[in-house]
Design an enzyme around this catalytic site. Structure first.
Site, short mmCIF file in Angstrom:
data_model
loop_
_atom_site.label_atom_id
_atom_site.label_comp_id
_atom_site.label_asym_id
_atom_site.label_seq_id
_atom_site.Cartn_x
_atom_site.Cartn_y
_atom_site.Cartn_z
N TYR A 169 -4.00 0.11 20.19
CA TYR A 169 -3.17 -0.92 19.56
C TYR A 169 -2.49 -0.33 18.33
CZ TYR A 169 -1.61 -5.30 17.49
OH TYR A 169 -0.83 -6.31 16.96
N ASP A 229 -3.61 7.01 14.17
CA ASP A 229 -3.46 5.65 13.65
C ASP A 229 -4.83 5.23 13.13
OD1 ASP A 229 -3.11 3.03 13.07
OD2 ASP A 229 -2.17 2.49 14.98
N LYS A 231 -4.88 -2.26 6.51
CA LYS A 231 -6.13 -3.00 6.32
C LYS A 231 -6.78 -2.75 4.94
CE LYS A 231 -6.22 -4.17 10.88
NZ LYS A 231 -5.83 -5.47 11.38
C1 LIG Z 1 -4.89 0.68 14.86
C2 LIG Z 1 -3.90 -0.36 14.43
N1 LIG Z 1 -2.64 0.00 14.22
C3 LIG Z 1 -1.71 -0.88 13.81
C4 LIG Z 1 -2.03 -2.20 13.63
C5 LIG Z 1 -0.99 -3.17 13.18
O1 LIG Z 1 -1.26 -3.55 11.88
P1 LIG Z 1 -0.65 -4.92 11.29
O2 LIG Z 1 -1.39 -6.03 11.95
O3 LIG Z 1 -0.91 -4.81 9.82
O4 LIG Z 1 0.80 -4.90 11.63
C6 LIG Z 1 -3.34 -2.63 13.83
C7 LIG Z 1 -3.72 -4.04 13.64
O5 LIG Z 1 -4.80 -4.47 13.93
C8 LIG Z 1 -4.29 -1.68 14.27
O6 LIG Z 1 -5.55 -2.05 14.53
#
Ligand SMILES: Cc1ncc(COP(=O)(O)O)c(C=O)c1O
Length: 445
Positions: free
Chosen positions: A150, A252, A279
């Protein structure tokens, strides 16, 4: 036989009323698909430490902490004070501010891959810019990503996050599937999907697509997709093959940054070219970041012509920077060790609880995160995750709400520092009581 949804409805009348009102002003009565669940989401009014109180005044242990962001719990005194002090001094200026310098330095010092960093407001933006940087740096169009990973909600990210059974193609040769209505056809063309934790198959695809690939993006520990840790071999192989082929490797770490002071990359000893963060770095406010190798990041330098312009009214906003700095300063190496130790212990206890009820469950744990999968097969990639019984997951989630524990609807959990042994025992006991109630229902269906 207890129906967890019926109990939830009986005990949350104000959440139900709020949702009925909300449905008239927002589609589905929600502004965040990830916190929506059937029959209606719980409305939280207040949080303190590891506890939250809903609109009906019901207290619960918060076992997800805004999807892992609230590592220090709610209303941490140092963060509250930092926000209060900064709010009184102003919350946004059309100018740089000293706090952004301090947080940028702190992150570059802690995270092995970060020579330089830029702030943005969400993980979505962070991965969008990291991918754009990779395309600009390499002059290549495509991005490879993991099936079931994700990376947020922009067009390049909304591919093969959760393909329906039978739609994703062969396990070792996954096909790109749009996650959302409105995903442009070019996104399907430009995104290459790799099988997580299958080093040989992933390498084969990367080599085949190599000359068109700008980047491979991967969560070293898949978070929202089920807390699935990469094997060291898998990450090592991605590092080798991308380096050989001139493809940028992006970690990520929006979620996995909570496992160690330098993130999962420090834990695995594998350094990517670029990293995305979010986060926990904002102390609970909307702050995210992307960064990495100096020669790549210099493409953002406005003194260079041309460059990648990264505007953003709230980039590095002083409120978020103040909260983020206050939070990150609390996160010393000992804090991570303690949290991770507690995380491992809770996973062991949960596995014992499920075993005692003879319910086959995989307790996937990584650092202070965990996810429960109703299957007897180890969950190591998207396909094994997707094969688990989602109806049981929903029952457990609702039942845990009824027993005073808030997890993510997909039975993901994250510990926070205010949780003591009693709080954790309460969570384990709630799972025990829930499963005891649910087994007859599952046996009858
Ligand atoms: C690994 C990862 N990347 C990107 C995102 C996207 O972040 P945001 O919800 O702050 O847009 C998330 C959100 O949970 C995530 O878990």
């Amino acid at each position: 036989m207890i129906d967890p949804e019926a109990v939830y409805r009986q005990t949350t009348p104000r959440s139900r009323a709020l949702h009925e009102r909300a449905a008239k002003a927002m589609p589905g009565g929600t502004t965040r698909t990830t916190t929506y669940f059937d029959p209606y989401p719980v409305y939280i009014e207040r949080g303190e430490g590891c506890r939250v109180w809903d609109a009906d005044g019901v207290e619960r242990i918060d076992m997800i902490g805004n999807y892992t962001a609230m590592i220090l719990g709610h209303s941490h005194p140092k963060i509250v004070e930092a926000i209060r002090a900064q709010a009184a001094r102003g919350t946004g200026f059309a100018a740089a501010n000293p706090l952004e310098v301090e947080l940028a330095e702190l992150l570059c010092k802690r995270v092995p891959s970060l020579d330089a960093v830029r702030f943005c407001n969400s993980g979505t933006e962070a991965t969008m810019f990291a991918m754009r940087l990779a395309r600009a740096f390499t002059g290549r169009p495509k991005i490879a990503r993991m099936e079931g990973g994700y990376h947020g909600t922009h067009d390049y990210a909304e591919v093969s996050t959760h393909p329906a059974a039978g739609e994703g193609g062969p396990a070792e040769e996954p096909e790109a599937v749009a996650d959302s209505l409105g995903t442009p056809a070019w996104a399907i063309e430009e995104v290459v999907v790799l099988p997580f934790n299958h080093p040989d198959a992933a390498e084969r695809i990367i080599r085949r697509e190599g000359s068109a690939l700008a980047a491979v993006i991967v969560e070293p520990i898949i978070g929202a997709g089920g807390v699935i840790a990469a094997t060291p071999e898998f990450l090592g192989r991605l590092r080798e093959v991308t380096r050989e082929l001139g493809i940028l490797l992006i970690f990520d770490e929006v979620i996995s940054f909570r496992v160690a002071p330098g993130g999962a990359q420090q834990m695995y000893g594998v350094t990517p070219d670029l990293t995305t963060l979010g986060k926990i770095i904002g102390g609970g406010l909307p702050v995210a970041a992307f960064g990495g190798r100096a020669d790549v990041m210099q493409l953002l330098d406005p003194r260079n012509k041309p460059n990648i312009p990264q505007g953003g009214t709230y980039n590095g906003n002083p409120l978020g920077m103040a909260a983020g700095l206050a939070g990150m300063k609390e996160l010393t190496p000992d804090v991570y060790d303690d949290l991770n130790r507690k995380g491992a212990r809770v996973c062991e206890q949960l596995a014992e609880v499920f075993a005692s009820h003879h319910v086959p469950v995989q307790v996937n744990g990584a650092g202070s995160m965990l996810a429960l999968h109703f299957t007897d097969t180890p969950v190591v990639d998207y396909r094994t995750m997707a094969a688990a019984d989602k109806k049981k997951t929903r029952d457990l989630f609702l039942s845990l709400l009824n027993h005073g524990v808030l997890m993510a609807p997909r039975a993901m959990g994250a510990l926070s520092t205010p949780m003591d042994e009693d709080d954790l025992q309460r969570c384990v006991d709630a799972v025990d009581a829930s499963v005891a109630e649910l087994v007859p229902r599952w046996e009858a269906s």
